[in-house]
Design a protein around this motif. Structure first.
Motif, PDB file in Angstrom:
ATOM      1  N   GLU A 111       0.687  36.200  40.011  1.00  0.00           N
ATOM      2  CA  GLU A 111       0.565  37.008  40.753  1.00  0.00           C
ATOM      3  C   GLU A 111      -0.964  36.623  41.062  1.00  0.00           C
ATOM      4  N   PHE A 112      -1.663  36.388  40.063  1.00  0.00           N
ATOM      5  CA  PHE A 112      -3.556  35.719  40.766  1.00  0.00           C
ATOM      6  C   PHE A 112      -3.618  35.117  41.380  1.00  0.00           C
ATOM      7  N   GLU A 113      -2.702  33.899  41.680  1.00  0.00           N
ATOM      8  CA  GLU A 113      -2.931  32.883  42.340  1.00  0.00           C
ATOM      9  C   GLU A 113      -1.960  33.083  44.083  1.00  0.00           C
ATOM     10  N   HIS A 114      -2.090  34.272  44.088  1.00  0.00           N
ATOM     11  CA  HIS A 114      -1.428  34.572  45.205  1.00  0.00           C
ATOM     12  C   HIS A 114      -1.816  35.460  46.501  1.00  0.00           C
ATOM     13  N   VAL A 115      -1.562  35.423  47.351  1.00  0.00           N
ATOM     14  CA  VAL A 115      -2.659  35.554  48.738  1.00  0.00           C
ATOM     15  C   VAL A 115      -2.576  36.402  49.518  1.00  0.00           C
ATOM     16  N   CYS A 116      -3.316  37.528  50.193  1.00  0.00           N
ATOM     17  CA  CYS A 116      -2.542  38.162  50.942  1.00  0.00           C
ATOM     18  C   CYS A 116      -2.884  37.682  52.922  1.00  0.00           C
ATOM     19  N   GLY A 117      -2.258  37.100  53.742  1.00  0.00           N
ATOM     20  CA  GLY A 117      -2.762  37.081  54.849  1.00  0.00           C
ATOM     21  C   GLY A 117      -2.620  38.037  55.924  1.00  0.00           C
ATOM     22  N   THR A 118      -3.565  37.983  56.541  1.00  0.00           N
ATOM     23  CA  THR A 118      -3.951  39.274  57.764  1.00  0.00           C
ATOM     24  C   THR A 118      -2.299  39.740  58.539  1.00  0.00           C
ATOM     25  N   ASP A 119      -1.409  38.731  58.507  1.00  0.00           N
ATOM     26  CA  ASP A 119      -0.052  39.512  59.154  1.00  0.00           C
ATOM     27  C   ASP A 119       0.475  40.209  57.685  1.00  0.00           C
ATOM     28  N   ASN A 120      -0.125  40.732  56.979  1.00  0.00           N
ATOM     29  CA  ASN A 120       0.617  41.504  54.950  1.00  0.00           C
ATOM     30  C   ASN A 120       1.583  40.789  54.804  1.00  0.00           C
ATOM     31  N   LYS A 121       1.113  39.651  54.429  1.00  0.00           N
ATOM     32  CA  LYS A 121       2.617  39.098  53.795  1.00  0.00           C
ATOM     33  C   LYS A 121       1.931  38.772  52.346  1.00  0.00           C
ATOM     34  N   THR A 122       2.573  38.757  51.602  1.00  0.00           N
ATOM     35  CA  THR A 122       2.190  38.066  50.589  1.00  0.00           C
ATOM     36  C   THR A 122       2.545  35.938  50.237  1.00  0.00           C
ATOM     37  N   TYR A 123       1.527  35.710  50.346  1.00  0.00           N
ATOM     38  CA  TYR A 123       1.835  34.435  50.087  1.00  0.00           C
ATOM     39  C   TYR A 123       2.024  33.811  48.210  1.00  0.00           C
ATOM     40  N   ASP A 124       3.163  33.107  47.658  1.00  0.00           N
ATOM     41  CA  ASP A 124       2.823  32.457  46.412  1.00  0.00           C
ATOM     42  C   ASP A 124       1.464  31.559  46.607  1.00  0.00           C
ATOM     43  N   SER A 125       0.744  30.984  47.210  1.00  0.00           N
ATOM     44  CA  SER A 125      -0.734  30.983  46.858  1.00  0.00           C
ATOM     45  C   SER A 125      -1.480  30.776  48.397  1.00  0.00           C
ATOM     46  N   SER A 126      -2.694  30.134  48.097  1.00  0.00           N
ATOM     47  CA  SER A 126      -3.225  29.673  49.333  1.00  0.00           C
ATOM     48  C   SER A 126      -2.514  28.241  50.041  1.00  0.00           C
ATOM     49  N   CYS A 127      -2.463  27.361  49.774  1.00  0.00           N
ATOM     50  CA  CYS A 127      -1.041  26.589  49.504  1.00  0.00           C
ATOM     51  C   CYS A 127      -0.512  26.640  50.695  1.00  0.00           C
ATOM     52  N   HIS A 128       0.537  27.669  50.189  1.00  0.00           N
ATOM     53  CA  HIS A 128       1.750  28.012  50.422  1.00  0.00           C
ATOM     54  C   HIS A 128       1.146  28.838  52.294  1.00  0.00           C
ATOM     55  N   PHE A 129       0.296  29.286  52.046  1.00  0.00           N
ATOM     56  CA  PHE A 129      -0.651  30.270  53.451  1.00  0.00           C
ATOM     57  C   PHE A 129      -1.025  29.281  54.360  1.00  0.00           C
ATOM     58  N   PHE A 130      -1.515  28.339  53.836  1.00  0.00           N
ATOM     59  CA  PHE A 130      -2.434  27.269  54.611  1.00  0.00           C
ATOM     60  C   PHE A 130      -1.416  26.591  55.432  1.00  0.00           C
ATOM     61  N   ALA A 131       0.189  26.059  54.391  1.00  0.00           N
ATOM     62  CA  ALA A 131       1.102  25.622  55.257  1.00  0.00           C
ATOM     63  C   ALA A 131       1.951  26.572  56.877  1.00  0.00           C
TER      64      ALA A 131
END
Ligand SMILES: [Ca+2]
Ligand SMILES: [Ca+2]
Length: 307
Positions: A111-131
């Motif tokens: 969980e510590f690798e998860h990130v939250c986007g401004t769309d209030n959606k949790t992404y598995d990691s910053s890699c997943h977010f930026f992709a």
């Protein structure tokens, strides 16, 4: 208070780098991404800059020859792409950056690798977010989407007016303590430049300095009033640390991210604080806006203090 101290230690180790968006690509190859969470776990994102060819290098001559061939043939090796993109070659063997498929991101270790986007959606990691953000490139939704904070999305209580006024008190004290800690540890690490050290030396040696620790807001406010001069440099120093891409006297959302993203889950006034710092609402925090936010008087705001 615990979270502040933990945060401090991570910063002191120069490990604090939250995923920032659209940074100059040159830096990416040489940098690992470390993120601090409240138990101070550092996650080094090895996929950034790991050269698969180097990994293959063995002690056999034959293998080395193969490696050299690959280096010569793969135009992607020296072609850097920003976060969320990967290099591919087209039919004419020209390298180009294309959106990374989120499914090719390394599986997050927890969980510590998860990130939250401004769309209030949790992404598995910053890699997943930026992709995922890359896939929205060119759309209004993609333009508005930013990495909000480190950790899974959670309820963040609204920041009340009185709480908002407390935020800079703690933050200023913390900045001062970060600098003093860097100064104390600087023997081997070269964490501060000589010029910076001279400035911090004055703070460090000042007998009136409020020692690091848990202090009441009243005491912090009193100390700011009494020892105001000790806070001027730390506030400027933090601005200079963040104003890097480019160095222009303005902080973009991306430049602020390394400070903001790990802080939001711990300090619920973070977002509101930095929003109101941008007094002219142009989406950038100028040095004057930043320093004013931290209670630095207009006559003491000095761009020459950033070095
Ligand atoms: Ca800047
Ligand atoms: Ca502004």
């Amino acid at each position: 208070m615990r979270v502040w101290i933990v945060f401090l230690l991570c910063l002191a180790g120069k490990a604090l780098t939250a995923p920032a968006e659209e940074e100059p690509v040159v830096e990416e190859a040489s940098r690992s991404v470390c993120v601090c969470v409240c138990v101070c776990v550092c996650v080094c994102d090895l996929e950034v800059g790991t050269n698969p060819v180097q990994v293959e290098t063995g002690e056999f001559d034959e293998a080395i020859e193969v490696v050299e061939d690959v280096v010569a043939e793969n135009p992607c090796l020296n072609h850097h792409c920003k976060k969320g993109k990967v290099c591919e070659v087209d039919d004419s063997n020209t390298p180009m950056c294309v959106c990374q498929d989120p499914s090719t991101c390394p599986t997050s270790a927890g969980e510590f690798e998860h990130v939250c986007g401004t769309d209030n959606k949790t992404y598995d990691s910053s890699c997943h977010f930026f992709a995922s953000k890359c896939a929205l490139e060119g759309t209004k939704k993609g333009h508005k989407l930013h990495l909000d904070y480190i950790g899974p999305c959670k309820y963040i209580a609204p920041c009340l007016d009185n709480e908002l006024s407390e935020f800079p008190l703690r933050m200023r004290d913390w900045l001062k303590n970060v600098l003093v800690t860097l100064y104390e540890r600087d023997e081997d690490h070269n964490l501060l430049t000589e010029k910076q050290k001279l400035k911090v030396k004055k703070i460090y040696e000042n007998e009136k300095r409020l020692q690091a620790g848990e202090h009441s807001l009243d005491l912090l406010a009193h100390d700011f009033e009494k020892n105001y001069n000790m806070y001027i440099f730390p506030v400027h120093w933090q601005f200079g640390q963040l104003d890097q891409h480019p160095v222009d006297g303005y902080l973009s959302h991306t430049e602020l991210a390394p400070l903001r993203a790990p802080l939001i889950p711990m300090e619920h006034c973070t977002t509101r604080f930095f929003e109101q710092c941008d007094a002219d609402a142009d989406k950038y925090i100028a040095l004057e806006e930043w320093a004013t936010c931290f209670g630095i008087k207009e006559q003491d705001i000095d761009k020459d203090l950033i070095f």
